[in-house]
Motif scaffolding. Structure first.
Motif, PDB file in Angstrom:
ATOM      1  N   VAL A 182       0.838  -1.205   0.000  1.00  0.00           N
ATOM      2  CA  VAL A 182       0.000   0.000   0.000  1.00  0.00           C
ATOM      3  C   VAL A 182       0.869   1.250   0.000  1.00  0.00           C
ATOM      4  CG1 VAL A 182      -1.638   1.368   1.351  1.00  0.00           C
ATOM      5  CG2 VAL A 182      -1.998  -1.094   1.088  1.00  0.00           C
ATOM      6  N   ILE A 183       1.866   1.287   0.878  1.00  0.00           N
ATOM      7  CA  ILE A 183       2.773   2.443   0.931  1.00  0.00           C
ATOM      8  C   ILE A 183       3.531   2.576  -0.386  1.00  0.00           C
ATOM      9  CG2 ILE A 183       4.822   3.407   2.065  1.00  0.00           C
ATOM     10  CD1 ILE A 183       3.848   2.053   4.651  1.00  0.00           C
ATOM     11  N   GLY A 184       4.013   1.437  -0.906  1.00  0.00           N
ATOM     12  CA  GLY A 184       4.737   1.467  -2.169  1.00  0.00           C
ATOM     13  C   GLY A 184       3.864   1.946  -3.309  1.00  0.00           C
ATOM     14  N   GLY A 185       2.602   1.506  -3.332  1.00  0.00           N
ATOM     15  CA  GLY A 185       1.689   1.953  -4.384  1.00  0.00           C
ATOM     16  C   GLY A 185       1.472   3.449  -4.348  1.00  0.00           C
ATOM     17  N   ILE A 186       1.318   3.987  -3.143  1.00  0.00           N
ATOM     18  CA  ILE A 186       1.144   5.441  -3.000  1.00  0.00           C
ATOM     19  C   ILE A 186       2.399   6.170  -3.486  1.00  0.00           C
ATOM     20  CG2 ILE A 186       0.856   7.323  -1.346  1.00  0.00           C
ATOM     21  CD1 ILE A 186      -0.834   5.365   0.348  1.00  0.00           C
ATOM     22  N   LEU A 187       3.575   5.649  -3.119  1.00  0.00           N
ATOM     23  CA  LEU A 187       4.832   6.272  -3.559  1.00  0.00           C
ATOM     24  C   LEU A 187       4.980   6.206  -5.079  1.00  0.00           C
ATOM     25  CD1 LEU A 187       7.329   4.985  -0.828  1.00  0.00           C
ATOM     26  CD2 LEU A 187       6.387   7.288  -1.086  1.00  0.00           C
ATOM     27  N   ILE A 188       4.583   5.085  -5.678  1.00  0.00           N
ATOM     28  CA  ILE A 188       4.672   4.953  -7.137  1.00  0.00           C
ATOM     29  C   ILE A 188       3.797   5.999  -7.819  1.00  0.00           C
ATOM     30  CG2 ILE A 188       4.017   3.469  -9.084  1.00  0.00           C
ATOM     31  CD1 ILE A 188       4.942   1.074  -7.392  1.00  0.00           C
ATOM     32  N   ILE A 189       2.600   6.203  -7.297  1.00  0.00           N
ATOM     33  CA  ILE A 189       1.708   7.221  -7.865  1.00  0.00           C
ATOM     34  C   ILE A 189       2.321   8.607  -7.714  1.00  0.00           C
ATOM     35  CG2 ILE A 189      -0.529   8.352  -7.592  1.00  0.00           C
ATOM     36  CD1 ILE A 189      -1.691   5.608  -6.833  1.00  0.00           C
TER      37      ILE A 189
ATOM     38  N   PHE B  66      11.810   1.784  -9.979  1.00  0.00           N
ATOM     39  CA  PHE B  66      12.442   0.471  -9.806  1.00  0.00           C
ATOM     40  C   PHE B  66      12.919   0.259  -8.372  1.00  0.00           C
ATOM     41  CE2 PHE B  66      16.041  -2.530 -10.255  1.00  0.00           C
ATOM     42  CZ  PHE B  66      15.338  -3.608 -10.782  1.00  0.00           C
ATOM     43  N   PRO B  67      13.615   1.225  -7.761  1.00  0.00           N
ATOM     44  CA  PRO B  67      14.025   1.030  -6.356  1.00  0.00           C
ATOM     45  C   PRO B  67      12.841   0.809  -5.418  1.00  0.00           C
ATOM     46  CG  PRO B  67      15.235   2.844  -7.333  1.00  0.00           C
ATOM     47  CD  PRO B  67      14.171   2.472  -8.318  1.00  0.00           C
ATOM     48  N   ILE B  68      11.738   1.520  -5.646  1.00  0.00           N
ATOM     49  CA  ILE B  68      10.563   1.357  -4.793  1.00  0.00           C
ATOM     50  C   ILE B  68      10.028  -0.065  -4.881  1.00  0.00           C
ATOM     51  CG2 ILE B  68       8.136   2.025  -4.484  1.00  0.00           C
ATOM     52  CD1 ILE B  68       8.931   4.859  -5.291  1.00  0.00           C
ATOM     53  N   VAL B  69       9.903  -0.577  -6.111  1.00  0.00           N
ATOM     54  CA  VAL B  69       9.378  -1.933  -6.312  1.00  0.00           C
ATOM     55  C   VAL B  69      10.289  -2.967  -5.656  1.00  0.00           C
ATOM     56  CG1 VAL B  69       8.848  -3.702  -8.038  1.00  0.00           C
ATOM     57  CG2 VAL B  69       8.151  -1.327  -8.431  1.00  0.00           C
ATOM     58  N   ILE B  70      11.603  -2.807  -5.831  1.00  0.00           N
ATOM     59  CA  ILE B  70      12.557  -3.753  -5.241  1.00  0.00           C
ATOM     60  C   ILE B  70      12.471  -3.734  -3.717  1.00  0.00           C
ATOM     61  CG2 ILE B  70      15.002  -4.265  -4.911  1.00  0.00           C
ATOM     62  CD1 ILE B  70      13.946  -5.086  -7.613  1.00  0.00           C
ATOM     63  N   ILE B  71      12.404  -2.550  -3.141  1.00  0.00           N
ATOM     64  CA  ILE B  71      12.379  -2.427  -1.676  1.00  0.00           C
ATOM     65  C   ILE B  71      11.123  -3.043  -1.085  1.00  0.00           C
ATOM     66  CG2 ILE B  71      12.211  -0.780   0.238  1.00  0.00           C
ATOM     67  CD1 ILE B  71      14.079   1.059  -1.396  1.00  0.00           C
ATOM     68  N   ILE B  72       9.947  -2.739  -1.657  1.00  0.00           N
ATOM     69  CA  ILE B  72       8.705  -3.260  -1.071  1.00  0.00           C
ATOM     70  C   ILE B  72       8.575  -4.765  -1.297  1.00  0.00           C
ATOM     71  CG2 ILE B  72       7.527  -1.056  -1.306  1.00  0.00           C
ATOM     72  CD1 ILE B  72       6.084  -2.091  -3.717  1.00  0.00           C
TER      73      ILE B  72
END
Length: 212
Positions: A169-176, A188-194
């Motif tokens: 959920v947090i990652g999805g918000i950050l991606i948006i 890419f870093p966000i997806v890898i981290i979450i």
């Protein structure tokens, strides 16, 4: 679960094939080669033949949908997958089929479509949705954080997937947010981290409780 939702499953295949029928309607207006891959600047860098785009992509998507449904039906722990999660997940591939094919047609015909933004926003929304339904499943081999330690321990599974739910959920918000701020380099870093956080946490949980 598939038999219980057979009409819904059929509907997903119909939607997945919709770009094929749209392509047939637009056939005479489409060029022999159609852009089907785009870089982060929304510039085409990959092309597919008209027949390959109109017929090949939707059929390939249907094959992927069939494989995913088969994998779900073959899961020995399929009863642990919540029906709500199943109903949501089976719409992912149909949605991708619509986005990829219809966007390709539109851009080929001269429409101004920011495909990169659309895809990234869809990804962010998808992570948020998945994050909300992941904790609702019990241990299974199809959907969730399927580490060996989680699959062998229900408590580890619940811990790992609850944590994954928050991360997604947090990652999805950050991606948006990074998409709207035009910072695609951070995606890419966000997806890898979450993705890594719940996997590592699952192993740490295993080590901690193994020693007890």
């Amino acid at each position: 679960m598939i038999k219980k939702n057979k009409f819904l499953v059929i509907a997903t295949f119909v939607v997945t094939l919709m770009p094929l029928f749209v392509g047939l309607i637009l056939w005479n207006r489409l060029p022999d080669m159609i852009a089907t891959h785009f870089n982060m600047n929304n510039e085409p860098d990959g092309w597919t033949s008209k027949a390959g785009t109109v017929f090949g992509i939707p059929v390939f998507m249907c094959a992927m949908q069939a494989f995913c449904l088969w994998a779900t039906s073959a899961d020995p722990r399929k009863k642990n997958i919540s029906e709500k999660a199943f109903k949501i997940v089976i719409w992912i591939i149909p949605a991708c089929s619509l986005i990829v094919c219809v966007a390709s047609y539109g851009m080929t015909l001269g429409l101004s479509i920011d495909l990169g933004t659309i895809v990234c926003l869809f990804l962010g929304i998808l992570f948020i949705v998945l994050g909300n339904i992941m904790p609702k499943n019990q241990d299974n081999f199809t959907f969730g954080i399927k580490t060996p330690w989680a699959l062998s321990d229900p408590d580890n599974w619940n811990f790992s997937n609850r944590l994954a739910g928050y991360c997604f959920v947090i990652g999805g918000i950050l991606i948006i947010l990074v998409t709207l701020l035009r910072k695609p380099v951070l995606l890419f870093p966000i997806v890898i981290i979450i993705a890594l956080i719940p996997i590592v946490a699952s192993y740490v949980y295993y080590l901690k409780h193994k020693e007890m």
